[in-house]
Write an enzyme that holds these catalytic residues in place. Structure first.
Site, PDB file in Angstrom:
ATOM      1  N   HIS A  68       0.843  -1.212   0.000  1.00 16.97           N
ATOM      2  CA  HIS A  68       0.000   0.000   0.000  1.00 16.97           C
ATOM      3  C   HIS A  68       0.866   1.245   0.000  1.00 16.97           C
ATOM      4  CE1 HIS A  68      -3.146  -2.805   0.918  1.00 16.97           C
ATOM      5  NE2 HIS A  68      -2.600  -3.144   2.057  1.00 16.97           N
ATOM      6  N   GLU A 109      -4.189  13.114   2.660  1.00 26.94           N
ATOM      7  CA  GLU A 109      -5.394  12.498   3.245  1.00 26.94           C
ATOM      8  C   GLU A 109      -6.245  13.607   3.873  1.00 26.94           C
ATOM      9  OE1 GLU A 109      -3.971   8.825   5.467  1.00 26.94           O
ATOM     10  OE2 GLU A 109      -4.938   8.096   3.647  1.00 26.94           O
TER      11      GLU A 109
END
Ligand SMILES: NS(=O)(=O)c1ccc(C(=O)N2CCc3cc(O)c(O)cc3[C@@H]2c2ccccc2)cc1
Ligand SMILES: [Zn+2]
Length: 265
Positions: A68, A109
């Site tokens: 990831h 994010e």
């Protein structure tokens, strides 16, 4: 559970379906969030208890391709993060990693008044005053503290990030790891201006435990487009198949009735 190993960021296994496999992902204190600067309350007692950090410089830190993204394991018993929103507890650095997007128009994010940055670095700490291990701390609402630092794209490359980038060709595939020969000082990842926003949230990846006190620095650090291009060359697979990790950020989640506090250090 076979599926648990398959979460990711594509339409079929990405943030919109995480809650099916990881119930916490649908909770009320999820991260990241959009930081709406007009509602951030300037909290006087945060100014009172200054956030302080002390890190060691370490060489031969292990960096791995998690599938990831990249993650640097940096268990630092000598490091300390305390004060600010962390009460009386001391938090210790465990690891740091990063999130990015397909282009530099996205990738962070947290967003600020709806604006995304090109990426976001996370320095992950755990509460060693109260808990005996990182895994235990991650089961408690005050278990982890994560420092978030935004990436802006500019002309000067970030020397500390370059030490990471220079190892990525050795960990192209998921599961591969290597040691970073250079000395890494986590302090150099922090911006010069130490103003931040803070709120109670979660891990931004499954299992999305609601165990994180978030501290997001206002001032971004600068990296180059080339450095981000190198991040996007990592493969999400362990074999020959090449599926590049071109994006690994979770979009903002509802703040709900959580307090968002700011401290202008
Ligand atoms: N982006 S972030 O919120 O800063 C963050 C922080 C820590 C972690 C983390 O350490 N995790 C979650 C993902 C994960 C995946 C694994 O394969 C694994 O072996 C460990 C982890 C850990 C973790 C897992 C379970 C409970 C707590 C952490 C992930 C994300
Ligand atoms: Zn992260």
């Amino acid at each position: 559970r076979v599926m648990a190993a398959e979460w990711g960021y594509s339409p079929t296994n990405g943030p919109d379906v995480w809650a099916r496999l990881f119930p916490q992902a649908g909770g009320a204190r999820q991260s990241p969030v959009d930081i709406c600067t007009s509602i951030a309350s300037s909290d006087s007692n945060l100014e009172m208890k200054k956030l302080t950090f002390a890190y060691e410089s370490q060489s031969d830190l292990r960096i791995l391709n998690t599938g990831h993204g990249w993650k640097v394991e940096a268990p630092q018993s000598g490091s300390r993060l305390e004060g600010g929103p962390l009460g009386e507890d001391i938090y210790q650095l465990e690891q740091f990693h990063c999130h990015w997007g397909e282009t530099s128009a996205e990738g962070s994010e947290h967003t600020v008044d709806g604006r995304a940055y090109a990426g976001e670095l996370h320095l992950v700490h755990w509460n060693t005053t109260k808990y005996q291990s990182f895994a235990e701390a991650a089961q408690h609402p005050d278990g982890l503290a994560v420092l978030g630092v935004f990436f802006d794209v500019g002309n000067e490359s970030n020397d500390e990030i370059e030490k990471i980038v220079s190892t990525l060709s050795e960990i192209k595939f998921k599961g591969q790891f290597t040691d970073i020969p250079d000395v890494i000082d986590p302090t150099t990842f922090l911006p010069s201006g130490l103003g931040y926003w803070t709120y109670l949230g979660s891990l931004t990846t499954p299992p999305c435990n609601e165990c994180v006190i978030w501290i997001v620095y206002k001032e971004p650090i600068t990296v180059t487009e080339e450095q981000l291009v190198q991040f996007r060359c990592l493969s999400a697979c362990s074999g020959e198949a090449e599926e590049f990790i071109v994006k690994n950020y979770r979009p903002p989640q509802p703040l709900g009735n959580r307090a968002l506090r700011e401290c202008n250090a």
